[in-house]
Design a protein around this motif. Sequence first.
Motif, PDB file in Angstrom:
ATOM      1  N   ALA A  42       0.837  -1.191   0.000  1.00 56.29           N
ATOM      2  CA  ALA A  42       0.000   0.000   0.000  1.00 56.29           C
ATOM      3  C   ALA A  42       0.883   1.256   0.000  1.00 56.29           C
ATOM      4  N   PRO A  43       0.461   2.332  -0.688  1.00 61.47           N
ATOM      5  CA  PRO A  43      -0.741   2.414  -1.545  1.00 61.47           C
ATOM      6  C   PRO A  43      -0.485   1.744  -2.893  1.00 61.47           C
ATOM      7  N   GLY A  76     -10.375   2.269   2.560  1.00 65.45           N
ATOM      8  CA  GLY A  76      -9.044   2.475   2.004  1.00 65.45           C
ATOM      9  C   GLY A  76      -8.986   2.465   0.503  1.00 65.45           C
ATOM     10  N   SER A  78     -10.020   4.211  -3.249  1.00 65.39           N
ATOM     11  CA  SER A  78     -10.475   5.424  -3.935  1.00 65.39           C
ATOM     12  C   SER A  78     -10.441   5.186  -5.439  1.00 65.39           C
ATOM     13  N   VAL A  90      -6.837   3.359  -6.280  1.00 70.03           N
ATOM     14  CA  VAL A  90      -5.748   3.298  -5.312  1.00 70.03           C
ATOM     15  C   VAL A  90      -6.260   2.607  -4.052  1.00 70.03           C
ATOM     16  N   SER A  92      -5.228   1.577  -0.235  1.00 74.85           N
ATOM     17  CA  SER A  92      -4.267   2.075   0.747  1.00 74.85           C
ATOM     18  C   SER A  92      -4.236   1.305   2.056  1.00 74.85           C
ATOM     19  N   GLU A  93      -4.971   0.217   2.171  1.00 72.94           N
ATOM     20  CA  GLU A  93      -4.937  -0.586   3.390  1.00 72.94           C
ATOM     21  C   GLU A  93      -4.566  -2.021   3.066  1.00 72.94           C
ATOM     22  N   ASP A  94      -3.978  -2.697   4.040  1.00 69.64           N
ATOM     23  CA  ASP A  94      -3.566  -4.097   3.844  1.00 69.64           C
ATOM     24  C   ASP A  94      -4.774  -5.007   3.976  1.00 69.64           C
ATOM     25  N   VAL A 120      -3.368  -6.578  -0.951  1.00 66.78           N
ATOM     26  CA  VAL A 120      -2.510  -5.441  -0.655  1.00 66.78           C
ATOM     27  C   VAL A 120      -1.717  -5.749   0.613  1.00 66.78           C
ATOM     28  N   CYS A 194       6.656  -3.060   2.813  1.00 64.50           N
ATOM     29  CA  CYS A 194       5.510  -3.349   3.664  1.00 64.50           C
ATOM     30  C   CYS A 194       5.822  -4.594   4.482  1.00 64.50           C
TER      31      CYS A 194
END
Length: 337
Positions: A42-43, A76, A78, A90, A92-94, A120, A194
């Motif tokens: 992420a992202p 998370g 978008s 996108v 943005s969270e695992d 992710v 990550c």
Amino acid sequence: IGSYRTIYTSDISGGCVMRDTAPLFVNGIVASVELDTTYGCAPLAVNPVANITKDLHIGVDLTSYTYHWTVSPASGASIDDPQSASPRIVLSEDLDYTITLEITNASGCSYLVDSEPILVGVRAGFNFSDPIICFGDSLRINDRSYNGVSSIKWEITPKLSTKIIRKSSNRYAAKINVPGRYSLKQVVTNNAKCYDSVSRPFEMIQVIADFVANDTFLQCAPVFAEFQSSSISADTLLWDFGDGKIFKTTASTAGTIYKKNSGWTDGYDIKLIAKNNEECYDTLLKEDYVVVAGPLPLFEMENFLGCEPLDVKFTNKSKDATLSYMNYNDGSPLDSS
């Protein structure tokens, strides 16, 4: 979806038959979602594309489509333009995401389709071949991490000097030399971009066999001998008293009656096997531990096969005896010579 032809048949019983046909069109659309990536840290930017595999819009000359993109879970995520043919999304969270497309063709027919899962972040994961091990055995670890893992780090709590050795691509092993309850933590990373971690408990059990006799010097069989176990982490005890008798018990005390003397210098070997419910065990052997003092009758015969009259020679080999008697079982008096 497709072009069909309907057939209508009518007839009068015993009379004429009439048949008529007419075209039939089933409009619709079928599509799939193509992704430029399915995993990463992420992202994570994903650019989905609609791959239209079937489209029929009879009655409408124009070829056009409307799009509606969504992401599940929404947390998370978008979407730059949910109505575009190829939006930029996108994440943005695992989490494990799925992109859903609702596409509609010129005839107003819609089709709903999901993408393959998008993962992710890296995923830590492992299990033990057995989370309870015995002293002397290795802790066997099966790596189940995935999703772009580039390196793995292991941590044992409470801390030990033990090294975890890689045995194959997804198998590890560790020698645990101190009994106790522990936690093993796995930390995985994707090129330090990550991370993820998971911990699991395990236990190492050491069974220790130990015992004493209430008295190690007894006199004149038959005589009773009693033993007391001080074994550690044992659920079952298996006693070998050295006289051919084996005794299994869960009690800490055990005993036997010795029916023969051992002599003044030699004793009976006592062996104890202590075992727990996880099949961990330990063995303790004490040689010549219990002496049953007293004479040991023994003799040898020479020339004991032949025709009568047969002259047989007997030799007294008894130990620790001050006086011996021979009984020849022929009616003669006991011989003490």
